[in-house]
Design a protein around this motif. Structure first.
Motif, short mmCIF file in Angstrom:
data_model
loop_
_atom_site.label_atom_id
_atom_site.label_comp_id
_atom_site.label_asym_id
_atom_site.label_seq_id
_atom_site.Cartn_x
_atom_site.Cartn_y
_atom_site.Cartn_z
N MET A 18 0.99 -11.06 10.97
CA MET A 18 1.05 -9.59 11.38
C MET A 18 1.16 -8.88 10.02
SD MET A 18 4.48 -10.72 13.51
CE MET A 18 5.14 -8.95 13.47
N LEU A 19 1.91 -9.61 8.93
CA LEU A 19 2.09 -8.90 7.31
C LEU A 19 0.55 -8.77 6.60
CD1 LEU A 19 4.17 -8.33 5.27
CD2 LEU A 19 3.71 -10.41 4.14
N ALA A 20 -0.82 -9.48 6.83
CA ALA A 20 -2.01 -9.32 6.26
C ALA A 20 -2.64 -7.81 7.40
CB ALA A 20 -2.41 -10.42 6.69
N HIS A 21 -2.26 -7.88 8.46
CA HIS A 21 -2.64 -7.18 9.20
C HIS A 21 -2.36 -5.43 9.11
CE1 HIS A 21 -5.30 -8.33 12.93
NE2 HIS A 21 -4.80 -9.40 13.48
N ILE A 22 -0.89 -5.38 8.85
CA ILE A 22 -0.31 -4.03 8.14
C ILE A 22 -0.97 -3.54 7.22
CG2 ILE A 22 1.46 -3.38 6.94
CD1 ILE A 22 3.13 -4.87 9.84
N ILE A 23 -1.07 -5.13 5.57
CA ILE A 23 -1.50 -4.76 4.65
C ILE A 23 -2.98 -4.04 4.54
CG2 ILE A 23 -1.39 -5.25 2.16
CD1 ILE A 23 0.82 -7.65 2.60
N ILE A 24 -3.27 -4.90 5.56
CA ILE A 24 -4.83 -4.22 5.01
C ILE A 24 -5.44 -2.58 6.19
CG2 ILE A 24 -7.28 -4.71 6.25
CD1 ILE A 24 -6.43 -7.98 5.55
N ILE A 25 -4.87 -2.33 6.75
CA ILE A 25 -4.64 -1.17 7.53
C ILE A 25 -4.28 0.47 6.92
CG2 ILE A 25 -3.67 0.08 9.66
CD1 ILE A 25 -6.00 -1.55 10.44
N ALA A 26 -3.34 -0.20 6.37
CA ALA A 26 -2.66 0.58 5.23
C ALA A 26 -3.08 0.69 4.11
CB ALA A 26 -1.18 -0.15 4.72
N ILE A 27 -3.88 -0.22 3.30
CA ILE A 27 -5.29 0.23 1.94
C ILE A 27 -6.06 0.22 2.68
CG2 ILE A 27 -6.56 -1.13 0.49
CD1 ILE A 27 -4.05 -3.86 0.60
N SER A 28 -5.90 0.00 3.98
CA SER A 28 -7.90 1.24 4.77
C SER A 28 -7.83 2.29 4.70
CB SER A 28 -8.51 0.45 5.36
OG SER A 28 -8.33 -1.17 5.56
N ASN A 29 -6.20 2.71 4.70
CA ASN A 29 -6.21 4.05 5.41
C ASN A 29 -6.23 4.66 3.90
OD1 ASN A 29 -6.93 4.24 7.83
ND2 ASN A 29 -4.83 3.19 9.04
N TYR A 30 -5.61 4.57 3.07
CA TYR A 30 -5.44 5.11 2.30
C TYR A 30 -6.81 5.59 1.65
CZ TYR A 30 -4.47 6.36 -3.34
OH TYR A 30 -4.49 6.49 -4.67
N ILE A 31 -7.52 4.18 1.36
CA ILE A 31 -8.96 4.99 1.17
C ILE A 31 -10.15 5.34 2.01
CG2 ILE A 31 -9.16 3.04 -0.95
CD1 ILE A 31 -10.36 0.79 0.74
N VAL A 32 -9.75 5.35 3.47
CA VAL A 32 -10.91 5.84 4.15
C VAL A 32 -10.89 7.63 3.92
CG1 VAL A 32 -8.93 6.96 5.54
CG2 VAL A 32 -11.43 5.64 6.53
N GLN A 33 -9.86 8.50 3.07
CA GLN A 33 -10.14 9.36 2.97
C GLN A 33 -11.65 9.77 1.88
OE1 GLN A 33 -6.11 11.38 1.95
NE2 GLN A 33 -6.10 9.30 2.13
N TYR A 34 -11.94 9.29 1.40
CA TYR A 34 -12.63 8.78 -0.15
C TYR A 34 -14.15 8.58 0.23
CZ TYR A 34 -7.93 9.43 -1.97
OH TYR A 34 -7.07 10.06 -2.85
N THR A 35 -14.96 9.20 0.65
CA THR A 35 -16.29 8.77 0.22
C THR A 35 -17.53 8.61 -0.76
OG1 THR A 35 -17.23 11.24 1.00
CG2 THR A 35 -16.33 9.63 2.79
N ILE A 36 -18.71 7.87 -0.86
CA ILE A 36 -19.89 7.83 -1.74
C ILE A 36 -20.68 8.66 -1.08
CG2 ILE A 36 -18.43 6.33 -3.19
CD1 ILE A 36 -19.91 3.89 -2.26
N ASP A 37 -21.86 8.70 -1.80
CA ASP A 37 -22.95 9.20 -0.97
C ASP A 37 -23.87 8.12 -1.88
OD1 ASP A 37 -24.76 10.97 0.19
OD2 ASP A 37 -25.50 11.40 -1.99
N VAL A 38 -23.85 7.97 -0.88
CA VAL A 38 -25.16 6.44 -0.81
C VAL A 38 -26.91 6.78 -0.77
CG1 VAL A 38 -25.84 4.14 -0.13
CG2 VAL A 38 -23.83 4.62 -0.38
N PRO A 39 -27.63 6.53 -2.28
CA PRO A 39 -29.63 7.03 -1.47
C PRO A 39 -29.42 6.94 0.09
CG PRO A 39 -28.78 6.62 -4.10
CD PRO A 39 -26.92 6.09 -3.12
N ALA A 40 -30.08 7.62 0.14
CA ALA A 40 -31.42 7.12 1.55
C ALA A 40 -30.54 6.47 3.00
CB ALA A 40 -32.37 6.35 1.06
N PHE A 41 -28.90 6.42 2.90
CA PHE A 41 -28.69 6.28 3.47
C PHE A 41 -27.11 7.55 4.03
CE2 PHE A 41 -24.48 3.81 4.90
CZ PHE A 41 -25.29 2.77 5.93
N GLY A 42 -26.25 8.08 2.87
CA GLY A 42 -25.44 9.25 2.96
C GLY A 42 -24.23 8.65 2.64
N ALA A 43 -23.65 9.59 3.42
CA ALA A 43 -22.13 9.44 2.86
C ALA A 43 -21.22 8.49 3.43
CB ALA A 43 -21.30 11.02 3.55
N LEU A 44 -20.71 7.77 3.04
CA LEU A 44 -19.90 6.44 3.50
C LEU A 44 -18.60 6.75 2.96
CD1 LEU A 44 -20.24 3.57 4.47
CD2 LEU A 44 -20.76 2.69 2.85
#
Length: 214
Positions: A18-44
């Motif tokens: 349960m704790l692992a689920h919560i931690i991974i979700i929280a971290i992922s939602n913190y960094i989801v706002q930030y994107t990188i532009d991958v050549p020949a692929f697009g925004a990620l």
């Protein structure tokens, strides 16, 4: 109620999952706002490299504690995961409206896709005995549901102009990247971890039998 849901299961293991689920979700939602532009692929979104852990963790949960208890573990982690997600986004300086939508999007995607993944994983697990088939197929199915549900709920028509205008493209790119990351990096790690935990649980059970017989 919690003890009843986890009756007959290693509670320490269930709480750690349960704790692992919560931690991974929280971290992922913190960094989801930030994107990188991958050549020949697009925004990620950077979260493409962490969200696959949720799918694999769900497979691991079902494998270790069973389908019904796995659903209970996921359900019990649902609300704390949303609260943690909102708090980490707010801590990053985002307005409440943005944090709330990300938390809501995460909650919807996490709840729907992971419950779906439990059934998909269990179906393939019962159909195919090879350990890697179930997590591979269930990861592909749940990734698409999870990603499109999240990005639509969190960003479509929202305040983040770039994400509001490009959420579908970012969701598509993230889906592809998450599947690649899952198959190339996380799935092999999952196999190693599963083997370790199964041996550890078997060893603990054997030790308990010997102890009780004495």
């Amino acid at each position: 109620m919690l003890d009843r849901l986890l009756n007959g299961v290693d509670k320490a293991l269930a709480y750690k999952l349960m704790l692992a689920h919560i931690i991974i979700i929280a971290i992922s939602n913190y960094i989801v706002q930030y994107t990188i532009d991958v050549p020949a692929f697009g925004a990620l979104s950077i979260s493409a490299f962490t969200f696959p852990l949720v799918v694999v963790l769900t497979d691991l949960t079902v494998r270790l504690v069973g389908r019904d208890t796995g659903r209970a573990v996921i359900s019990l982690a649902f609300i704390p995961a949303i609260i943690a997600s909102v708090l980490v986004v707010l801590a990053d300086g985002a307005p409440m409206s943005v944090a709330t939508r990300i938390g809501l999007g995460s909650g919807c995607a996490y709840f729907v896709s992971n419950l779906l993944d439990v059934y998909v994983f269990q179906y393939f697990r019962e159909k195919y005995q090879t350990w890697w088939i179930a997590p591979t197929l269930s990861s592909v199915v749940s990734t698409f549901f999870d990603t499109y549900t999240f990005f639509f709920t969190a960003f479509a028509g929202g305040e983040n102009e770039f994400m509001a205008a490009n959420w579908f493209t970012v969701a598509t790119n993230n889906s592809i990247s998450k599947i690649v990351v899952s198959l190339v990096v996380i799935l092999p790690a999952y196999g190693v971890l599963l083997n370790y935990l199964q041996k550890k649980i078997a060893g603990d059970d054997e030790a308990n039998v010997i102890k009780s017989s004495n």
